[in-house]
Write a protein that holds these residues in place. Structure first.
Motif, short mmCIF file in Angstrom:
data_model
loop_
_atom_site.label_atom_id
_atom_site.label_comp_id
_atom_site.label_asym_id
_atom_site.label_seq_id
_atom_site.Cartn_x
_atom_site.Cartn_y
_atom_site.Cartn_z
N ALA A 1 -1.63 -2.70 -7.94
CA ALA A 1 -2.17 -2.94 -8.82
C ALA A 1 -1.02 -1.94 -9.61
N LYS A 2 -0.29 -0.31 -9.32
CA LYS A 2 0.61 -0.04 -9.60
C LYS A 2 2.08 -0.41 -10.29
N ASP A 3 1.98 -1.73 -9.53
CA ASP A 3 3.36 -2.44 -9.84
C ASP A 3 3.79 -4.02 -10.42
N CYS A 4 3.80 -4.47 -11.68
CA CYS A 4 3.49 -5.82 -11.35
C CYS A 4 4.30 -6.39 -11.34
N GLU A 5 5.22 -6.09 -10.49
CA GLU A 5 6.69 -6.86 -9.95
C GLU A 5 5.67 -7.70 -8.35
N LEU A 6 4.85 -6.48 -7.69
CA LEU A 6 4.49 -7.11 -6.93
C LEU A 6 2.49 -7.41 -6.41
N SER A 7 2.92 -8.32 -5.48
CA SER A 7 1.28 -9.23 -5.59
C SER A 7 0.69 -9.21 -4.19
N THR A 8 -0.20 -9.54 -4.07
CA THR A 8 -1.03 -10.32 -2.40
C THR A 8 -1.48 -11.64 -2.78
N SER A 9 -1.16 -12.26 -1.34
CA SER A 9 -1.31 -13.77 -1.14
C SER A 9 -2.35 -13.87 0.01
#
Length: 998
Positions: free
Chosen positions: A751-759
């Motif tokens: 949520a705080k880093d757009c470069e990260l995502s959950t899959s």
């Protein structure tokens, strides 16, 4: 009481085998008449009353007769006969009686009433592998198969009381216990069995006290337990005499008030000073001798029948004299079959044996000592035929607790101050340094970190989701606390010591398990392994396991600027480039040397520039490859045109392949965050370049170890991280491809880093809960109710908004249901290439302009010089004609003059400082001042014409710089040399090949 059978021809007791294999029963008698029993009893010296001997003998022989009549148990043709031997108080006589009277009858099994000492009988029979079943002795030593290899019993061992104790503890939710036992083999065997069962039932044995009769004072140990432990449940296993001494001490220490629970053994229940409120267990049917004899006989008979149907039975030993050489070979096999027998409706209940031959699943009564010191039955632990298992029933309303209290005690002392432990895990716990004086901000809680190795304390401050929750709970439930961080930084896992069954817990769970803390406030996940060691409240936040990745696109080259080059490999690009020039050279050579080329065509007006030169061939090759129109410079020879057609086909294939592959690489490009979840092939069968991991000794670690289908993934995991912070940093730096962890934490990071995502979808769903020590049921319930109330009023959502979604970023997401469109970053390389071409063209045009100007300037100078030479030629010819005519006239006048005086005078007159003219045509100098002035005049007029144009085109300076000061002429077709000198230069002017204007 013994029975035997034999299948030899010498016996007169049982049966013989005929030649056709049928068994014939002989000498059958009614062996239970009173006269016969009395006669048997009178044959021996014995210590028992005659009535007891008669009863035991009657029950034994009656059981054997009933066995012979049970066709379901005994096969047709098999007959059992019984023999009785009365025990003596002298063990030597017992041994002799067994050897002389029993072994001589070739017995195959013994049932012994072993209430009185009978070790000699049991040892003798089992030493020779004769299966022996006891019906009264419950000592633990008889379970030792190294001493009594073929001994079993239909009465439960004393250690089986532990099974009932555990059921009582589970029924009342008592999760801790202090165990007191006698220091003998029975006490140690009971303790060992109880600890194993307690560990399975998640009951913590906090303290073990051994009672030694020679040192009966255990008041000091009891006092330490009272002060250092909060557990108030005690179990006592001692005999009645030792129990009286123990009860006297606990009464003196006032450890029988309403908060204490005492559970004792059958022997301790017989103590005279037993206090009110005791709970005890008592074996049913322990005095039912007739029932045990009958059940033993039927078990033995059923086993013998199975033995005869499966194996060839050898002859039993006939005497005891040959020690070590007279052991029954078939006895061990028979005993193994006996252990597998089951009587579902025996006279003593459900009869079944364990691997040692001990009776299990016996029926017990639950006894409570009431105010009148009367033992009252308040429950049963019995085998249920309908449910096919042991069943525990208890009437709690009839139980009287300590101090005549009708209310069940908690089983532990209820504390009001908690030692709380936590762990650094954002956003639930944020840890920061304390100020210089060691103080924290008002919204923070001091949470020091202790180092047990150095004995130092690091002062830190904590805040966050869990800290706010702790403050709210303490305020609502009215308790105080002291907070510290876990030293090893782990959540809590276990390992086995030296491959044994003993577990060693680490992290937060270990803090509670080893009584270094009372409560855990942290994102601690509930799982089955931890629930065996500590207690959990209801979850304060529900979550699961998910996967964190860094958003990346699949680029086969290192930089997206080269996206348009992706369809071909570097070697192919080089091959295409080289092919263009090789084909161009071939076209040039074919057209150059072909007799039908432009160079060799007859009567052709084509110049060399119009023919297919090398530059035109290169232009043609590139034009065909790039599909541009070719207006000139095409091959004329037949071979060149064939090669051109082949090259055009090659270009078509290359361009088509490039276009199709470019679409596949760019238009169908997908982000790398396409993991579908735990079943994604990249996780199940990862390659060497795909790494994933989790945190060591965390619940995710235990989840993977527990799931058999995830074993392959667990073994392929990269070395695990000590905490989540290091793993997330590895994801951001591309050292780790996937991090498997709690969904709550990973959602916070994404949520705080757009470069990260959950899959993928969540799996292994569980929840975060507050942990407490075993036996803290009172506080577990209170904290659970408080958490449920917080959920109802929306307090947990407030904490989520305050701490988890505080720095949430709005990230642009693209649906994966549609192909990715090309962006500027995909084609930026092409635009840059065009820009490079434009700037290269500008640079070339600048170079061409400068080169053209230089060429034009040189050409104009040559034209100017050529014009000047032509003008001078005219002037010189005119002046030459004039000079020749003047010289001719002067000669004529000179020859007409008299004497040399005039000639010398003339020579003197021309040697003045102004100007003279020489010419090889005439060796005599003449005054040509007038002719020279005429030449200068013409030059002056010419300079006036040239001055404006020279000044405009060549940027000359002042007009005075344009004055002609000297002229040097040389005419190539004559040997005439003309030289002009002025008085200003003072030097001769050399001859050159050009006209110079200075």
């Amino acid at each position: 009481h013994n029975f035997g059978y034999n299948n030899t021809l010498k016996t007169r007791l049982l049966c013989v085998l005929t030649e056709n294999g049928h068994q014939i029963r002989r000498n059958t008698h009614s062996l239970h008449s009173p006269q016969l029993l009395r006669a048997v009893a009178d044959q021996y010296d014995h210590s028992l009353a005659n009535n007891d001997v008669i009863l035991f003998t009657h029950w034994s022989l009656k059981a054997i007769e009933d066995l012979n009549e049970e066709t379901d148990v005994v096969s047709a043709g098999i007959t059992f006969h019984g023999f009785s031997v009365i025990k003596d108080s002298n063990p030597i006589k017992n041994t002799l009686n067994v050897c002389e009277k029993l072994f001589s009858s070739l017995i195959s099994g013994v049932v012994v009433e072993d209430r009185a000492p009978s070790d000699s009988i049991t040892y003798t029979t089992t030493y020779h592998n004769i299966p022996t079943i006891g019906i009264t002795n419950r000592e633990a030593i008889l379970s030792d198969k190294s001493i009594y290899p073929t001994y079993g019993r239909t009465v439960a061992s004393l250690s089986n009381q532990a099974d009932v104790w555990v059921e009582i503890l589970n029924h009342f939710n008592f999760n801790c216990v202090v165990f007191i036992h006698s220091n003998d083999i029975n006490g140690r065997r009971v303790q060992k069995r109880f600890e194993v069962l307690a560990d399975v039932s998640n009951i913590k044995v906090e303290t073990v006290i051994e009672y030694e009769p020679s040192f009966p004072d255990i008041s000091k140990q009891l006092e330490e337990t009272k002060t250092s432990s909060t557990c108030r449940v005690f179990i006592v296993y001692t005999d009645s005499e030792d129990s009286e001494a123990i009860f006297q001490q606990i009464i003196h220490l006032n450890m029988i008030d309403a908060e204490y629970v005492w559970i004792v053994s059958e022997q301790a229940l017989m103590a005279k000073n037993r206090p009110t409120g005791l709970l005890a267990v008592k074996l049913q049917n322990v005095d039912n001798i007739e029932g045990h004899i009958r059940d033993s006989v039927f078990v033995m008979g059923s086993a013998i029948r199975q033995m005869y149907s499966r194996y060839n039975i050898t002859k039993p030993p006939s005497d005891c004299r040959d020690l070590g050489q007279n052991q029954w070979e078939s006895g061990l096999k028979l005993f193994e079959i006996i252990k597998k027998q089951t009587l579902y409706s025996g006279r003593t209940g459900h009869v079944v044996f364990d691997e040692r031959g001990d009776r299990i699943n016996s029926d017990y009564e639950i006894i409570n000592v009431n105010n009148d010191k009367i033992n009252e039955i308040v429950g049963l632990y019995h085998y249920s035929d309908s449910e096919s298992k042991m069943k525990f029933t208890l009437n709690e309303s009839k139980i009287v607790w300590s101090e005549n209290s009708p209310n069940k005690p908690f089983g532990y002392e209820v504390p009001n101050h908690f030692r709380v432990v936590t762990i650094n895990e954002r956003p639930f716990v944020w840890v920061s340094e304390a100020d210089a004086d060691g103080y924290c901000l008002p919204q923070q809680i001091p949470c020091p970190l202790y180092n047990s190795t150095t004995g130092t304390e690091h002062k830190l401050c904590c805040e966050g989701y869990c800290m706010d929750l702790l403050k709210t709970l303490a305020l609502g439930l009215n308790f105080t606390y002291s907070l510290h961080q876990v030293e090893d930084g782990l959540y809590g896992g276990f390992s086995f010591v030296n491959n044994s069954g003993r577990k060693v817990w680490t992290g937060l769970v270990g803090e509670l398990y080893y009584n270094r803390a009372d409560m855990v406030i942290a994102p601690l996940t509930i799982n089955p392994e931890r629930s065996l060691a500590i207690e959990f409240t209801k979850p304060f936040k529900y979550q699961g396991i998910t996967i964190l990745q860094k958003k990346q696109s699949i680029h086969r080259l290192r930089h997206p600027l080269a996206s348009f080059l992706q369809p071909f490999q570097n070697g192919l690009w080089v091959s295409v480039f080289v092919s263009v020039h090789v084909v161009a050279l071939a076209l040039y050579l074919l057209d150059r040397f072909s007799p039908f080329g432009r160079y060799k065509l007859p009567n052709c007006d084509v110049t060399e520039e119009d023919a297919l030169n090398l530059s035109s061939a290169i232009w043609f090759a590139w034009g065909v490859l790039l599909n541009s129109g070719i207006g000139e410079g095409t091959p004329r020879s037949f071979g060149g045109r064939v090669l051109g057609m082949v090259w055009a086909g090659f270009a078509m294939i290359v361009v088509a392949s490039y276009t199709a592959n470019l679409a596949a690489f760019l238009v169908l490009d997908r982000p790398e965050t396409a993991l579908t979840g735990i079943n994604d092939p990249r996780l199940r069968n990862p390659n060497q370049n795909f790494n994933y991991s989790t945190v060591k000794d965390s619940w995710v670690d235990m989840y993977f170890r527990r799931q058999v289908e995830l074993t392959n993934m667990y073994t392929r995991m990269r070395s695990m991280y000590q905490n989540a912070e290091d793993a997330i940093a590895a994801i951001k730096s591309n050292e780790l491809n996937a991090f498997i962890w709690d969904s709550a934490r990973l959602d916070f990071e994404a949520a705080k880093d757009c470069e990260l995502s959950t899959s993928g979808e969540l799996f292994g769903r569980s929840g975060y809960a507050i942990g407490l020590t075993k036996g803290s049921s009172f506080w577990t319930k209170k904290v659970t109710l408080a958490l449920l109330g917080m959920h109802e009023i929306g307090y947990m959502e407030e904490l989520d908004n305050k701490w988890i979604f505080l720095d949430e970023q709005i990230c642009e997401e693209r649906s994966e249901n549609f192909p990715a469109t090309l962006g500027l970053k995909n084609m930026a390389g092409v635009f840059i290439l065009v820009g490079v071409g434009i700037f290269a063209g500008i640079g070339l045009i600048i170079f061409e302009i400068l080169y053209k100007r230089h060429s034009t300037s040189k050409q104009r100078r040559i034209e100017l010089t050529r014009n000047a030479v032509d003008k001078w030629k005219e002037v010189i010819e005119t002046r030459k004609t004039l000079i020749e005519s003047l010289n001719q006239s002067a000669k004529q006048r000179l020859f007409h003059k008299q004497g040399s005086h005039h000639k010398h005078r003339y020579n003197q007159s021309v040697k003045h400082d102004e100007t003279y003219f020489e010419t090889p045509l005439d060796t005599t100098p003449y005054t040509v001042e007038k002719g020279l002035n005429a030449i200068k005049g013409d030059l002056s007029d010419k300079s006036q014409e040239l001055r404006p144009r020279l000044k405009r085109e060549y940027s000359f300076g002042s007009e005075s710089e344009l004055n002609v000061t000297q002229i040097d002429l040389q005419f190539h077709k004559t040997n005439t040399k003309s030289s002009f000198k002025t008085s200003k230069s003072g030097t001769s002017i050399p001859s050159t090949n050009y006209l110079s204007l200075v």
